[in-house]
Design a protein around this motif. Sequence first.
Motif, mmCIF file in Angstrom:
data_model
loop_
_atom_site.group_PDB
_atom_site.id
_atom_site.type_symbol
_atom_site.label_atom_id
_atom_site.label_comp_id
_atom_site.label_asym_id
_atom_site.label_seq_id
_atom_site.Cartn_x
_atom_site.Cartn_y
_atom_site.Cartn_z
ATOM 1 N N GLU A 110 0.761 -1.357 -0.037
ATOM 2 C CA GLU A 110 -0.033 -0.203 -0.033
ATOM 3 C C GLU A 110 0.733 1.288 0.030
ATOM 4 O OE1 GLU A 110 -3.651 1.869 -0.275
ATOM 5 O OE2 GLU A 110 -3.200 -0.247 -0.240
ATOM 6 N N SER A 123 1.801 14.852 -12.677
ATOM 7 C CA SER A 123 0.611 15.415 -13.165
ATOM 8 C C SER A 123 0.554 17.016 -13.015
ATOM 9 C CB SER A 123 -0.658 14.755 -12.890
ATOM 10 O OG SER A 123 -1.677 15.196 -13.610
ATOM 11 N N ALA A 141 3.772 5.721 -5.292
ATOM 12 C CA ALA A 141 3.647 5.706 -6.751
ATOM 13 C C ALA A 141 2.722 6.762 -7.362
ATOM 14 C CB ALA A 141 3.284 4.494 -7.474
ATOM 15 N N LYS A 142 1.479 6.903 -6.566
ATOM 16 C CA LYS A 142 0.178 7.724 -6.842
ATOM 17 C C LYS A 142 0.875 9.106 -6.435
ATOM 18 C CE LYS A 142 -4.475 8.512 -5.680
ATOM 19 N NZ LYS A 142 -5.606 8.295 -4.764
ATOM 20 N N ALA A 143 1.537 9.334 -5.451
ATOM 21 C CA ALA A 143 1.887 10.831 -5.099
ATOM 22 C C ALA A 143 2.906 11.352 -6.142
ATOM 23 C CB ALA A 143 2.728 10.788 -3.751
ATOM 24 N N ARG A 144 3.752 10.478 -6.575
ATOM 25 C CA ARG A 144 4.535 10.643 -7.621
ATOM 26 C C ARG A 144 4.027 10.957 -8.968
ATOM 27 N NH1 ARG A 144 9.697 6.188 -6.684
ATOM 28 N NH2 ARG A 144 10.221 7.337 -4.698
ATOM 29 N N ALA A 145 2.867 10.230 -9.206
ATOM 30 C CA ALA A 145 2.434 10.483 -10.547
ATOM 31 C C ALA A 145 1.259 11.647 -10.543
ATOM 32 C CB ALA A 145 1.319 9.444 -10.636
ATOM 33 N N GLU A 146 0.726 11.820 -9.126
ATOM 34 C CA GLU A 146 0.052 13.296 -9.084
ATOM 35 C C GLU A 146 1.211 14.478 -9.095
ATOM 36 O OE1 GLU A 146 -1.994 13.123 -5.484
ATOM 37 O OE2 GLU A 146 -3.613 11.764 -6.210
ATOM 38 N N LYS A 150 2.033 1.885 -3.368
ATOM 39 C CA LYS A 150 1.066 2.467 -4.471
ATOM 40 C C LYS A 150 0.912 3.816 -3.893
ATOM 41 C CE LYS A 150 -2.009 -0.649 -3.536
ATOM 42 N NZ LYS A 150 -3.336 -1.369 -3.527
ATOM 43 N N ILE A 151 0.919 4.151 -2.640
ATOM 44 C CA ILE A 151 0.447 5.544 -2.367
ATOM 45 C C ILE A 151 1.646 6.475 -2.705
ATOM 46 C CG2 ILE A 151 0.594 7.233 -0.466
ATOM 47 C CD1 ILE A 151 -1.064 5.007 1.170
#
Length: 340
Positions: free
Chosen positions: A195, A209, A201-206, A198-199
């Motif tokens: 988890e 973005s 990776a999501k933060a990096r993606a955001e 994933k968080i």
Amino acid sequence: MITTVLTAFVIILGFIILFSGIFTVKQQTAAAIERFGKFQRISNSGLHFKVPVIDQIAGRINLKVQQLDVLVETKTKDDVFVKLKISVQFQVISTRIYDAFYKLENSHDQITSYVFDVVRAEVPKMKLDDVFERKDDIAIAVKRELNEAMQDYGYDIIKTLVTDIDPDIQVKAAMNRINASEREKVAAEYEAEAERIKIVAKARAEAESKRLQGQGIADQRREIARGLEESVDVLNNVGINSQEASALIVVTQHYDTLQSLGEETQSNLILLPNSPQTGSDMLNNMIASFTASNQIGEAMKKDNALREQKRKKKENQKDNRTRNYPKTEEPGNEEGQDEV
């Protein structure tokens, strides 16, 4: 006739007595022969003869490797009752068959007693987990003790094995719960790590973005500014000044924005007030502000011009006064400097 019968009977009896003196001993077996209750000899495997009626087979002893399973219940150091199954493999020493046959009445009971004594001396020194981990130490201790004791009786202890360790059923249930909890803990740690990954990776993606979105907005604004500049230049080329061109662009953007909002079917945005007169009022206000700005600019230009004229006038008057005074040479001035 009677003599013949007696002779036949004697012959038959002699054969019976003769055959009773013949016996066989199986392979890996030994027989103890006694004469009038006293040990006479040991007969190994094969065909043998003993004196009929006088010699007797006292018993046979097995020379094969035998196994005895002993179940011992004892308590561990942490007060847990546990059952251990000890398998003892032993054999009669071929050179000491006499001791094995005559010195020990029941070898199984003797071995069982020693196993109980050793196990109940060793296991209470260990905790339950250590009993499982050090079962080989228990087996070695049993073998060492048995060898020291059973050698005198003609028995050789070949190997001892701890084949089963069975704690109390409640303890086993508790151990299973502990094991399950440990596995659940490990699973939770792996799930948490997944988890976290994933968080992150999501933060990096955001973040990427947002960076790209900001770059896109900056590029968009730069292109809008460039488009406005080009629009103003085009309007200036057809005789429309910058103020009127800016006002026209603002009004056009206003109506484009209203049109784009109207095309969104899911939009809940409401603009108040909103009427055709609003655009005109905005244009009039902008024109009025531009006019006032021009008037203020013209007044500032006139004021600056007057100030400049006054400054030039003062400079001219100063120059005229300077020309009307004659130049004199100051005494003591060796370099001949002029002073007004």
